[in-house]
Design a protein around this motif. Structure first.
Motif, PDB file in Angstrom:
ATOM      1  N   SER A  57       0.855  -1.182   0.000  1.00 56.49           N
ATOM      2  CA  SER A  57       0.000   0.000   0.000  1.00 56.49           C
ATOM      3  C   SER A  57       0.894   1.237   0.000  1.00 56.49           C
ATOM      4  CB  SER A  57      -0.885  -0.048   1.245  1.00 56.49           C
ATOM      5  OG  SER A  57      -1.119   1.215   1.755  1.00 56.49           O
ATOM      6  N   ASN A  59      -0.444   4.172   1.011  1.00 56.99           N
ATOM      7  CA  ASN A  59      -1.059   5.096   1.963  1.00 56.99           C
ATOM      8  C   ASN A  59      -1.031   4.539   3.388  1.00 56.99           C
ATOM      9  OD1 ASN A  59      -3.038   3.134   1.396  1.00 56.99           O
ATOM     10  ND2 ASN A  59      -4.725   4.574   1.604  1.00 56.99           N
ATOM     11  N   GLN A  61      -1.778   1.577   4.647  1.00 55.45           N
ATOM     12  CA  GLN A  61      -2.912   0.764   5.080  1.00 55.45           C
ATOM     13  C   GLN A  61      -2.678  -0.730   4.876  1.00 55.45           C
ATOM     14  OE1 GLN A  61      -5.473   2.166   6.740  1.00 55.45           O
ATOM     15  NE2 GLN A  61      -4.358   4.062   6.523  1.00 55.45           N
ATOM     16  N   THR A  79      -5.154   8.518 -11.108  1.00 56.64           N
ATOM     17  CA  THR A  79      -5.254   9.857 -10.517  1.00 56.64           C
ATOM     18  C   THR A  79      -5.880  10.867 -11.480  1.00 56.64           C
ATOM     19  OG1 THR A  79      -2.979  10.354 -11.201  1.00 56.64           O
ATOM     20  CG2 THR A  79      -3.288   9.531  -8.959  1.00 56.64           C
ATOM     21  N   GLN A  92     -15.069   4.370   0.439  1.00 61.91           N
ATOM     22  CA  GLN A  92     -14.669   4.517   1.841  1.00 61.91           C
ATOM     23  C   GLN A  92     -15.870   4.315   2.750  1.00 61.91           C
ATOM     24  OE1 GLN A  92     -11.675   4.694   3.380  1.00 61.91           O
ATOM     25  NE2 GLN A  92     -12.882   4.528   5.256  1.00 61.91           N
ATOM     26  N   PRO A 118      -0.386   8.676  -3.229  1.00 62.23           N
ATOM     27  CA  PRO A 118      -0.738   8.915  -1.822  1.00 62.23           C
ATOM     28  C   PRO A 118      -1.552  10.193  -1.618  1.00 62.23           C
ATOM     29  CG  PRO A 118       1.552   8.223  -2.005  1.00 62.23           C
ATOM     30  CD  PRO A 118       1.056   8.492  -3.407  1.00 62.23           C
ATOM     31  N   ASP A 119      -1.211  11.265  -2.345  1.00 65.73           N
ATOM     32  CA  ASP A 119      -1.973  12.515  -2.215  1.00 65.73           C
ATOM     33  C   ASP A 119      -3.401  12.352  -2.706  1.00 65.73           C
ATOM     34  OD1 ASP A 119       0.141  13.912  -1.102  1.00 65.73           O
ATOM     35  OD2 ASP A 119       0.806  14.750  -3.023  1.00 65.73           O
ATOM     36  N   ALA A 121      -5.171   9.583  -2.690  1.00 65.20           N
ATOM     37  CA  ALA A 121      -5.878   8.786  -1.674  1.00 65.20           C
ATOM     38  C   ALA A 121      -6.287   9.662  -0.486  1.00 65.20           C
ATOM     39  CB  ALA A 121      -5.004   7.626  -1.217  1.00 65.20           C
ATOM     40  N   LYS A 122      -5.373  10.493  -0.027  1.00 61.76           N
ATOM     41  CA  LYS A 122      -5.654  11.361   1.122  1.00 61.76           C
ATOM     42  C   LYS A 122      -6.727  12.402   0.767  1.00 61.76           C
ATOM     43  CE  LYS A 122      -3.431  14.351   4.474  1.00 61.76           C
ATOM     44  NZ  LYS A 122      -2.186  14.969   4.906  1.00 61.76           N
ATOM     45  N   LYS A 127      -9.153   5.435   3.251  1.00 58.74           N
ATOM     46  CA  LYS A 127      -8.457   4.824   4.383  1.00 58.74           C
ATOM     47  C   LYS A 127      -8.357   3.316   4.165  1.00 58.74           C
ATOM     48  CE  LYS A 127      -9.355   8.421   7.703  1.00 58.74           C
ATOM     49  NZ  LYS A 127     -10.250   9.379   7.153  1.00 58.74           N
TER      50      LYS A 127
END
Length: 182
Positions: A57, A59, A61, A79, A92, A118-119, A121-122, A127
């Motif tokens: 992962s 992120n 997780q 993305t 989510q 990662p950005d 996902a955030k 999560k």
């Protein structure tokens, strides 16, 4: 001097390059519906055995994986994909609702580079485990036709449902499909 490219031309150029690379285009409204996945003859379909995989992962997780014995929502995304931005918060919500019952989500990015994953996902509230398919090895097994493409894999390792693209309100159908499998 900087040249400005009209937005429509830039989008068409990006889709053309993506098609030339052999990867699926972004699919939202107007994309093929889930039932067409049964008959398309391309890629993994309902009733097929889901290829198993495990990647790290990006992120924090844990692993992004498909393994027998778990109900897993496998999501191929990127993305640059607009419908993917809408689907992540909905996935989510499903993950929060069903994680304790055993639902896993394996979000697999087909981006050419992992830098923005990662950005993304955030920013979009993920999560659940989000990973990068370096070299498109996993996508080559599943052969998704659209971005996003989502596969619901049952505990028996078989693909139970396929969703091509993401359409507003589709999460109610996905919720029902997951609930029946848990």
């Amino acid at each position: 001097m900087r040249m400005r490219i009209p937005a429509k031309l830039a989008a068409l150029s990006a889709l053309s390059l993506f098609a030339l690379a052999g990867l699926p285009a972004c699919g939202g409204e107007g994309a093929k519906d889930a039932t067409s996945a049964k008959d398309s003859g391309k890629g993994i379909k309902e009733g097929d055995k889901a290829p198993t995989f495990s990647i790290d992962s990006l992120n924090g997780q844990g692993k992004v994986a498909v393994a027998p014995g778990k109900v897993t929502l496998v999501d191929f995304w990127a993305t640059w994909c607009e419908p993917c931005k809408k689907s992540f918060p909905k996935y989510q919500d499903l993950y929060t609702k069903y994680k304790a019952s055993g639902l896993e989500i394996a979000a697999v990015s087909v981006d050419d580079e992992k830098g923005g994953i990662p950005d993304f996902a955030k920013t979009h509230g993920a999560k659940f485990p989000v990973g990068w398919d370096e070299g498109h090895k996993i996508a080559d097994q599943y052969k998704p036709e659209n971005m996003p493409s989502m596969y619901i894999v049952g505990k028996d390792g078989m693909v139970k449902h396929v969703h091509k693209g993401y359409h507003d309100g589709e999460e109610a159908e996905i919720d029902k499909e997951i609930k029946e499998l848990l």
